[in-house]
Scaffold this motif. Structure first.
Motif, short mmCIF file in Angstrom:
data_model
loop_
_atom_site.label_atom_id
_atom_site.label_comp_id
_atom_site.label_asym_id
_atom_site.label_seq_id
_atom_site.Cartn_x
_atom_site.Cartn_y
_atom_site.Cartn_z
N THR A 265 -3.59 -9.67 1.49
CA THR A 265 -3.69 -8.21 1.45
C THR A 265 -4.61 -7.76 0.33
O THR A 265 -5.46 -6.88 0.52
N ARG A 266 -4.43 -8.34 -0.85
CA ARG A 266 -5.27 -7.96 -1.98
C ARG A 266 -6.74 -8.21 -1.69
O ARG A 266 -7.60 -7.35 -1.97
N VAL B 222 2.28 -9.16 5.74
CA VAL B 222 1.06 -8.57 5.20
C VAL B 222 1.03 -7.05 5.40
O VAL B 222 0.66 -6.29 4.50
N ILE C 154 0.56 -11.46 0.42
CA ILE C 154 0.17 -10.46 -0.58
C ILE C 154 -1.21 -10.77 -1.14
O ILE C 154 -2.02 -9.86 -1.37
N GLU C 155 -1.51 -12.03 -1.33
CA GLU C 155 -2.85 -12.39 -1.81
C GLU C 155 -3.89 -12.07 -0.74
O GLU C 155 -4.99 -11.58 -1.05
N ALA D 104 2.37 -3.79 3.01
CA ALA D 104 1.56 -3.40 1.85
C ALA D 104 0.29 -2.66 2.27
O ALA D 104 -0.13 -1.71 1.60
N HIS E 158 7.29 -1.89 0.90
CA HIS E 158 5.86 -2.01 0.64
C HIS E 158 5.55 -2.26 -0.83
O HIS E 158 4.50 -2.82 -1.16
N GLY F 136 8.45 -5.78 -1.90
CA GLY F 136 8.29 -7.02 -1.15
C GLY F 136 9.50 -7.33 -0.29
O GLY F 136 10.15 -6.42 0.23
N HIS G 163 5.25 -14.87 1.95
CA HIS G 163 4.98 -13.51 1.50
C HIS G 163 3.97 -13.50 0.37
O HIS G 163 3.08 -12.63 0.32
N ARG G 164 4.07 -14.44 -0.54
CA ARG G 164 3.09 -14.51 -1.63
C ARG G 164 1.69 -14.75 -1.09
O ARG G 164 0.71 -14.14 -1.55
#
Length: 220
Positions: free
Chosen positions: A199-200, A103, A196-197, A106, A131, A134, A192-193
């Protein structure tokens, strides 16, 4: 098992569940990455909050780490050694869990190199992250990340982070999973996916609260 891909990012981004306030967490991470303890006053300045507001916000995360002078040394990202070494621009740091390592690049807008140790076999897992791009490297390629979806996340380090590890492979994780009903091991790319979600969602919440503050006509 519930759908971790959708439920974990939603739950972990909600201050009501975790106590983690993006208005404090994000600036704190960006200060800690330099490798020095952070004072309450430094965080207040970076977050645009008062010192009392910062103290109140940090109190909602009982796992927050402090040094003997009351300076912050860890919240997700930490200056104290853990099994998850997180190196950024030559600065050696650590994280509370494996998902944190996926996380933070990013959020920090920096590349990172991760070295973690399987709690089952002791085997070393190495992950490189950019960053923007990925995950760029995983050794061994078979590595997986354990994830849990606890009923309550009031104390995030004990209820969530302490169960989120890197393992060298699904076989390496098998015995640990058998001892932790409800846990699941997923490939690093899938973890990781999810990261990233998360993080968003954290950055979206930060933007919403910042926009609301900018538009406030409050007199006090």
């Amino acid at each position: 098992m519930s759908d971790l891909n959708t439920q974990l990012p939603e739950r972990l981004s909600r201050p009501e569940e975790t106590g983690l306030d993006p208005r404090l967490l994000v600036p704190l991470l960006r200060l800690l990455v330099d490798g020095d303890p952070v004072t309450i006053e430094q965080l207040a300045s970076a977050a645009g909050r008062t010192p009392d507001q910062v103290r109140h916000g940090l109190a909602a995360v009982p796992d927050t780490e402090y040094d003997g002078q009351g300076r912050i040394v860890g919240q997700g990202l930490t200056l104290r050694p853990t099994p998850h070494r997180f190196t950024v621009a030559g600065q050696e740091l650590y994280t509370w869990c494996a998902l944190d390592t996926l996380v933070f690049p990013a959020i920090l807008d920096r590349a990172a190199r991760v070295e973690s140790i399987s709690p089952a076999s002791g085997e070393r897992i190495v992950v490189a992250l950019d960053h923007a791009a990925g995950v760029t490297r995983v050794e061994p390629a078979s590595a997986v990340v354990s994830l849990v979806n606890p009923e309550r996340i009031a104390s995030i380090r004990s209820s969530f982070c302490n169960q989120v590890h890197y393992f060298a492979s699904a076989d390496d994780a098998a015995e640990w999973l058998a001892e932790h009903p409800g846990a699941q091991a997923v490939p690093v790319a899938e973890a990781h996916r999810i990261g990233i979600e998360l993080t968003r969602r954290l950055l979206d919440r930060l933007q919403v609260t910042a926009s609301a503050a900018d538009g406030c006509d409050c007199c006090c």
